[in-house]
Structure formats: C-alpha cells, structure tokens
Write a protein that holds these residues in place. Sequence first.
Motif, short mmCIF file in Angstrom:
data_model
loop_
_atom_site.label_atom_id
_atom_site.label_comp_id
_atom_site.label_asym_id
_atom_site.label_seq_id
_atom_site.Cartn_x
_atom_site.Cartn_y
_atom_site.Cartn_z
N ARG A 38 1.27 2.64 -10.52
CA ARG A 38 1.29 1.45 -9.67
C ARG A 38 2.59 0.67 -9.80
O ARG A 38 3.16 0.23 -8.80
N GLY A 39 3.08 0.52 -11.01
CA GLY A 39 4.34 -0.20 -11.23
C GLY A 39 5.49 0.41 -10.45
O GLY A 39 6.32 -0.31 -9.87
N LEU A 40 5.57 1.73 -10.41
CA LEU A 40 6.61 2.42 -9.66
C LEU A 40 6.49 2.13 -8.16
O LEU A 40 7.48 1.84 -7.50
N PHE A 41 5.27 2.19 -7.64
CA PHE A 41 5.07 1.93 -6.21
C PHE A 41 5.39 0.48 -5.86
O PHE A 41 6.04 0.20 -4.84
N VAL A 42 4.95 -0.47 -6.67
CA VAL A 42 5.22 -1.88 -6.42
C VAL A 42 6.73 -2.14 -6.48
O VAL A 42 7.30 -2.80 -5.60
N ARG A 72 -10.02 11.13 -5.58
CA ARG A 72 -10.19 10.39 -6.86
C ARG A 72 -9.00 10.64 -7.78
O ARG A 72 -8.50 9.72 -8.44
N GLU A 73 -8.51 11.86 -7.82
CA GLU A 73 -7.34 12.19 -8.64
C GLU A 73 -6.10 11.44 -8.14
O GLU A 73 -5.32 10.92 -8.94
N LEU A 74 -5.93 11.38 -6.85
CA LEU A 74 -4.79 10.66 -6.28
C LEU A 74 -4.88 9.16 -6.56
O LEU A 74 -3.87 8.53 -6.86
N VAL A 75 -6.07 8.60 -6.48
CA VAL A 75 -6.25 7.17 -6.80
C VAL A 75 -5.91 6.92 -8.27
O VAL A 75 -5.25 5.94 -8.60
N ARG A 76 -6.34 7.81 -9.16
CA ARG A 76 -5.99 7.68 -10.58
C ARG A 76 -4.48 7.71 -10.76
O ARG A 76 -3.91 6.92 -11.52
N LEU A 77 -3.82 8.62 -10.05
CA LEU A 77 -2.36 8.72 -10.12
C LEU A 77 -1.71 7.42 -9.65
O LEU A 77 -0.79 6.92 -10.30
N GLU A 100 -6.10 -4.84 -5.84
CA GLU A 100 -6.42 -3.76 -6.76
C GLU A 100 -6.17 -2.44 -6.05
O GLU A 100 -6.13 -2.38 -4.83
N VAL A 101 -6.00 -1.39 -6.82
CA VAL A 101 -5.80 -0.07 -6.23
C VAL A 101 -7.15 0.42 -5.72
O VAL A 101 -8.10 0.56 -6.47
N HIS A 153 0.85 -1.19 0.00
CA HIS A 153 0.00 0.00 0.00
C HIS A 153 0.88 1.24 0.00
O HIS A 153 2.10 1.15 0.18
N VAL A 154 0.27 2.37 -0.21
CA VAL A 154 0.98 3.64 -0.18
C VAL A 154 0.19 4.59 0.71
O VAL A 154 -1.04 4.54 0.75
#
Length: 81
Positions: free
Chosen positions: A68-72, A58-63, A43-44, A26-27
């Motif tokens: 997602r690949g970067l965070f993972v 909602r904008e942050l979730v889209r980001l 899922e995000v 998670h982030v």
Amino acid sequence: MPVILRYKGYALFFFSSEGEPREPMHVHVRGQGGEAKIWLEPEVKVARSRDIPAQTLRELVRLVRQQRGLFVYSWKDYFNE
C-alpha cells in the motif's frame, strides 16, 4: 497508464487521467483476461472486479495491502499531491 507493479501476469496501475474531480486513491488490476479496481483509502478493499477468480483476487488484495505504501507514494508523486 503508469504501471506500479507486475505480479503473476497482472499489471497493477492507475490511469494518468483519473477523472475530474479525481477519484479517491485506488489501483487498477488487469491481466489473465480479468480486471479489478481496488481502493487504497480509507482501507484497502475491492471496488469492482470482473473475471478474476476469487482466490486470485484475495491474493491481489493481500498484495495491495502489503504494498500500500508504494501505491500511495506513486499516486501522490505522479499527481503532485
């Protein structure tokens, strides 16, 4: 607290100690007087949020979905997974 990304006054990060046993990927998001936790798997989606306007969340979730690949990658690299 490794910050992975900054966006419009928000820091997106994870804590260097995420519990034992460690929670699923998670982030955390903090800034502008608010905070949130967003799951990356399976899922995000928002785990919790406080004082972030709905439109901004909602904008942050889209980001997070887009990056997602970067965070993972950052999570796995940091925690040697």
